[in-house]
Design a protein around this motif. Sequence first.
Motif, PDB file in Angstrom:
ATOM      1  N   VAL A 118       0.817  -1.220   0.000  1.00 55.55           N
ATOM      2  CA  VAL A 118       0.000   0.000   0.000  1.00 55.55           C
ATOM      3  C   VAL A 118       0.851   1.271   0.000  1.00 55.55           C
ATOM      4  CG1 VAL A 118      -1.614   1.373   1.386  1.00 55.55           C
ATOM      5  CG2 VAL A 118      -2.079  -1.038   0.951  1.00 55.55           C
ATOM      6  N   PRO A 119       1.848   1.431   0.909  1.00 52.42           N
ATOM      7  CA  PRO A 119       2.667   2.649   0.857  1.00 52.42           C
ATOM      8  C   PRO A 119       3.450   2.776  -0.450  1.00 52.42           C
ATOM      9  CG  PRO A 119       2.950   1.517   2.966  1.00 52.42           C
ATOM     10  CD  PRO A 119       2.226   0.580   2.051  1.00 52.42           C
ATOM     11  N   VAL A 120       3.891   1.643  -0.995  1.00 57.71           N
ATOM     12  CA  VAL A 120       4.619   1.665  -2.268  1.00 57.71           C
ATOM     13  C   VAL A 120       3.705   2.163  -3.380  1.00 57.71           C
ATOM     14  CG1 VAL A 120       5.855   0.270  -3.965  1.00 57.71           C
ATOM     15  CG2 VAL A 120       6.138  -0.193  -1.517  1.00 57.71           C
ATOM     16  N   ALA A 121       2.484   1.643  -3.406  1.00 55.06           N
ATOM     17  CA  ALA A 121       1.516   2.056  -4.430  1.00 55.06           C
ATOM     18  C   ALA A 121       1.210   3.540  -4.313  1.00 55.06           C
ATOM     19  CB  ALA A 121       0.231   1.234  -4.300  1.00 55.06           C
ATOM     20  N   ALA A 315       0.668  25.342  -6.277  1.00 56.97           N
ATOM     21  CA  ALA A 315       1.014  24.659  -5.031  1.00 56.97           C
ATOM     22  C   ALA A 315      -0.221  24.089  -4.338  1.00 56.97           C
ATOM     23  CB  ALA A 315       1.746  25.618  -4.101  1.00 56.97           C
ATOM     24  N   ARG A 316      -1.333  24.836  -4.334  1.00 56.68           N
ATOM     25  CA  ARG A 316      -2.523  24.339  -3.634  1.00 56.68           C
ATOM     26  C   ARG A 316      -3.124  23.140  -4.358  1.00 56.68           C
ATOM     27  NH1 ARG A 316      -5.230  30.238  -2.699  1.00 56.68           N
ATOM     28  NH2 ARG A 316      -4.365  30.428  -4.829  1.00 56.68           N
ATOM     29  N   PHE A 317      -3.110  23.175  -5.670  1.00 52.71           N
ATOM     30  CA  PHE A 317      -3.591  22.031  -6.456  1.00 52.71           C
ATOM     31  C   PHE A 317      -2.773  20.784  -6.132  1.00 52.71           C
ATOM     32  CE2 PHE A 317      -2.757  19.566 -10.394  1.00 52.71           C
ATOM     33  CZ  PHE A 317      -4.025  19.039 -10.612  1.00 52.71           C
ATOM     34  N   HIS A 318      -1.446  20.910  -6.154  1.00 51.03           N
ATOM     35  CA  HIS A 318      -0.590  19.758  -5.876  1.00 51.03           C
ATOM     36  C   HIS A 318      -0.674  19.337  -4.416  1.00 51.03           C
ATOM     37  CE1 HIS A 318       1.534  18.975  -9.673  1.00 51.03           C
ATOM     38  NE2 HIS A 318       1.327  20.258  -9.919  1.00 51.03           N
ATOM     39  N   SER A 319      -0.968  20.274  -3.522  1.00 51.61           N
ATOM     40  CA  SER A 319      -1.156  19.911  -2.118  1.00 51.61           C
ATOM     41  C   SER A 319      -2.401  19.050  -1.942  1.00 51.61           C
ATOM     42  CB  SER A 319      -1.268  21.179  -1.259  1.00 51.61           C
ATOM     43  OG  SER A 319      -0.055  21.911  -1.281  1.00 51.61           O
ATOM     44  N   VAL A 320      -3.481  19.413  -2.632  1.00 48.42           N
ATOM     45  CA  VAL A 320      -4.698  18.593  -2.565  1.00 48.42           C
ATOM     46  C   VAL A 320      -4.428  17.209  -3.138  1.00 48.42           C
ATOM     47  CG1 VAL A 320      -7.086  18.356  -3.359  1.00 48.42           C
ATOM     48  CG2 VAL A 320      -6.234  20.591  -2.630  1.00 48.42           C
ATOM     49  N   LEU A 321      -3.656  17.135  -4.214  1.00 45.45           N
ATOM     50  CA  LEU A 321      -3.278  15.838  -4.773  1.00 45.45           C
ATOM     51  C   LEU A 321      -2.582  14.977  -3.721  1.00 45.45           C
ATOM     52  CD1 LEU A 321      -1.741  16.353  -8.355  1.00 45.45           C
ATOM     53  CD2 LEU A 321      -3.651  14.894  -7.732  1.00 45.45           C
ATOM     54  N   LEU A 322      -1.596  15.573  -3.064  1.00 46.53           N
ATOM     55  CA  LEU A 322      -0.827  14.838  -2.058  1.00 46.53           C
ATOM     56  C   LEU A 322      -1.716  14.412  -0.892  1.00 46.53           C
ATOM     57  CD1 LEU A 322       1.806  13.759  -0.899  1.00 46.53           C
ATOM     58  CD2 LEU A 322       2.286  16.072  -0.015  1.00 46.53           C
ATOM     59  N   VAL A 323      -2.527  15.334  -0.387  1.00 47.53           N
ATOM     60  CA  VAL A 323      -3.409  15.016   0.739  1.00 47.53           C
ATOM     61  C   VAL A 323      -4.395  13.908   0.363  1.00 47.53           C
ATOM     62  CG1 VAL A 323      -5.285  15.922   2.183  1.00 47.53           C
ATOM     63  CG2 VAL A 323      -3.189  17.258   1.865  1.00 47.53           C
ATOM     64  N   SER A 324      -4.919  13.965  -0.859  1.00 47.51           N
ATOM     65  CA  SER A 324      -5.876  12.951  -1.300  1.00 47.51           C
ATOM     66  C   SER A 324      -5.232  11.570  -1.341  1.00 47.51           C
ATOM     67  CB  SER A 324      -6.439  13.314  -2.680  1.00 47.51           C
ATOM     68  OG  SER A 324      -7.105  14.558  -2.646  1.00 47.51           O
ATOM     69  N   VAL A 325      -4.017  11.488  -1.871  1.00 46.98           N
ATOM     70  CA  VAL A 325      -3.311  10.203  -1.918  1.00 46.98           C
ATOM     71  C   VAL A 325      -3.020   9.699  -0.502  1.00 46.98           C
ATOM     72  CG1 VAL A 325      -1.186   9.041  -2.633  1.00 46.98           C
ATOM     73  CG2 VAL A 325      -2.321  10.628  -4.196  1.00 46.98           C
ATOM     74  N   LEU A 326      -2.606  10.594   0.386  1.00 47.80           N
ATOM     75  CA  LEU A 326      -2.325  10.200   1.769  1.00 47.80           C
ATOM     76  C   LEU A 326      -3.588   9.719   2.475  1.00 47.80           C
ATOM     77  CD1 LEU A 326       0.173  13.002   2.890  1.00 47.80           C
ATOM     78  CD2 LEU A 326       0.689  10.594   2.437  1.00 47.80           C
ATOM     79  N   GLY A 328      -6.186   8.363   1.053  1.00 50.05           N
ATOM     80  CA  GLY A 328      -6.487   7.049   0.502  1.00 50.05           C
ATOM     81  C   GLY A 328      -5.619   5.972   1.124  1.00 50.05           C
ATOM     82  N   MET A 329      -4.336   6.262   1.311  1.00 56.72           N
ATOM     83  CA  MET A 329      -3.423   5.302   1.921  1.00 56.72           C
ATOM     84  C   MET A 329      -3.813   5.017   3.371  1.00 56.72           C
ATOM     85  SD  MET A 329       0.719   5.567   2.447  1.00 56.72           S
ATOM     86  CE  MET A 329       0.540   6.804   3.761  1.00 56.72           C
ATOM     87  N   LEU A 330      -4.175   6.061   4.125  1.00 52.68           N
ATOM     88  CA  LEU A 330      -4.539   5.891   5.532  1.00 52.68           C
ATOM     89  C   LEU A 330      -5.804   5.050   5.678  1.00 52.68           C
ATOM     90  CD1 LEU A 330      -3.785   9.462   6.938  1.00 52.68           C
ATOM     91  CD2 LEU A 330      -2.488   7.350   7.338  1.00 52.68           C
ATOM     92  N   VAL A 331      -6.763   5.238   4.767  1.00 53.51           N
ATOM     93  CA  VAL A 331      -7.975   4.414   4.799  1.00 53.51           C
ATOM     94  C   VAL A 331      -7.601   2.939   4.668  1.00 53.51           C
ATOM     95  CG1 VAL A 331     -10.065   3.794   3.523  1.00 53.51           C
ATOM     96  CG2 VAL A 331      -9.548   6.197   3.974  1.00 53.51           C
ATOM     97  N   LEU A 332      -6.698   2.625   3.755  1.00 52.15           N
ATOM     98  CA  LEU A 332      -6.308   1.226   3.544  1.00 52.15           C
ATOM     99  C   LEU A 332      -5.519   0.664   4.717  1.00 52.15           C
ATOM    100  CD1 LEU A 332      -5.251   1.277  -0.202  1.00 52.15           C
ATOM    101  CD2 LEU A 332      -7.254   0.165   0.779  1.00 52.15           C
TER     102      LEU A 332
END
Length: 408
Positions: A118-121, A315-326, A328-332
């Motif tokens: 999961v963290p790798v993905a 920067a804010r767009f890419h921050s939302v991208l990063l937060v969204s991926v994180l 998703g990872m935390l849910v898993l």
Amino acid sequence: MRKLLAATLGVLSAVGGFVDIGDLVAASQAGARFGMAHAWVLLLGVVGICAYAEMAGRVAAVSGRAVFDLVRERLGPRVALLNLVASYLVTVLTLAAELGGVALALQLASGLSYLLWVPVAAAAVWLVLWRMRFQLMERVFGLAGLALVGFAVALFWLPTDWAALGRSAVHGGAAGQGWGAYWFVAVALFASTVSPYEVFFFSSGAVEERWSAADLADARSSVLIGFPVGGFLALSLIATAAVVYHPGGTSPDSLAQVAQPAVLAFGAAGLAVAALAFFAVTFGAALETGLSAAYAAAQYFGWQWGKWVSPREAARFHSVLLVSVLLGMLVLLTTVDPVTLTEYMLVLSAVVLPLTYLPILIVANDRTYLGDRVNGPLANLLGVVFLLVIVVASVAAVPLAVVTGMGR
């Protein structure tokens, strides 16, 4: 070749919608339990998503702005905020399911627990979203997802009774499973083919590629090639599951079992092809959902957005991208089963579908943005009929889930 490359945005959008982790599970279970009786659902989904994706692409090409960018301006901040909250919640949870799908594909290939992957993905998805150009991303993962055609080929190696398949598609029904379960599976499969993020991604991707009114022919090619391809791949999953599982009355409940038809047809090579295909489609869907979440937020708040813009400028767009991926990872990492998460996400996705598609139909008829490129009579007829189907599916989703115990 030019038409094929022009269609890769549609292919990636369709791969993310028709054959993501949700459809890998939903399509295979539908075929295993009901044979080809749900083939009509895919046909309906293809027609509907083509109609609305064409509207979304046309809006982006003519106005130079993505659909969600216009929703707030056209419908007001309150309605758009409701749209944003609903779509972001569904999209991020779907992103979690797709990351789980990537991890499960890697587990299938390596034998290591999916939780280790999961963290790798998540890191790999973020790296691609951060560094890879949009056009290269869509071509690599859109075309790699076509590895699922191996399931269509497998039908010719398996002991397939083509006449029986055809009869179950035309005359199929509940097959002893109960009509409640039949309609629950139909709604879940329908929701997986018209996921809300598909049109947001397609529209925003058109802006990323700088489509203009002169590109409308390529836009239609992208829709009319890409989405039917996705529907064909999903139909192949239904058909192979119908051949392998339906006669015995069993149903796949893991990605390894979804891969079984390819393994029976081609042995170890089939497993390798299935693992590659599952990785490609779930990874592509994770990219699509991650971008869709960030697109929606940035467009609502009026931020600079897009992969063509440097991370420093957006920067804010890419921050939302990063937060969204994180997220998703935390849910898993809570150890929720990705397949179970997918089943619940399909119900939630069905509930919020009207919030996605009604604004598109409204904007596509607004001459302020489109001038004489607004919907014609046929586009409006398809749009209204499909919207009615969406409303019915939205209203029926939760009651069917409760009454049937999630279709079981």
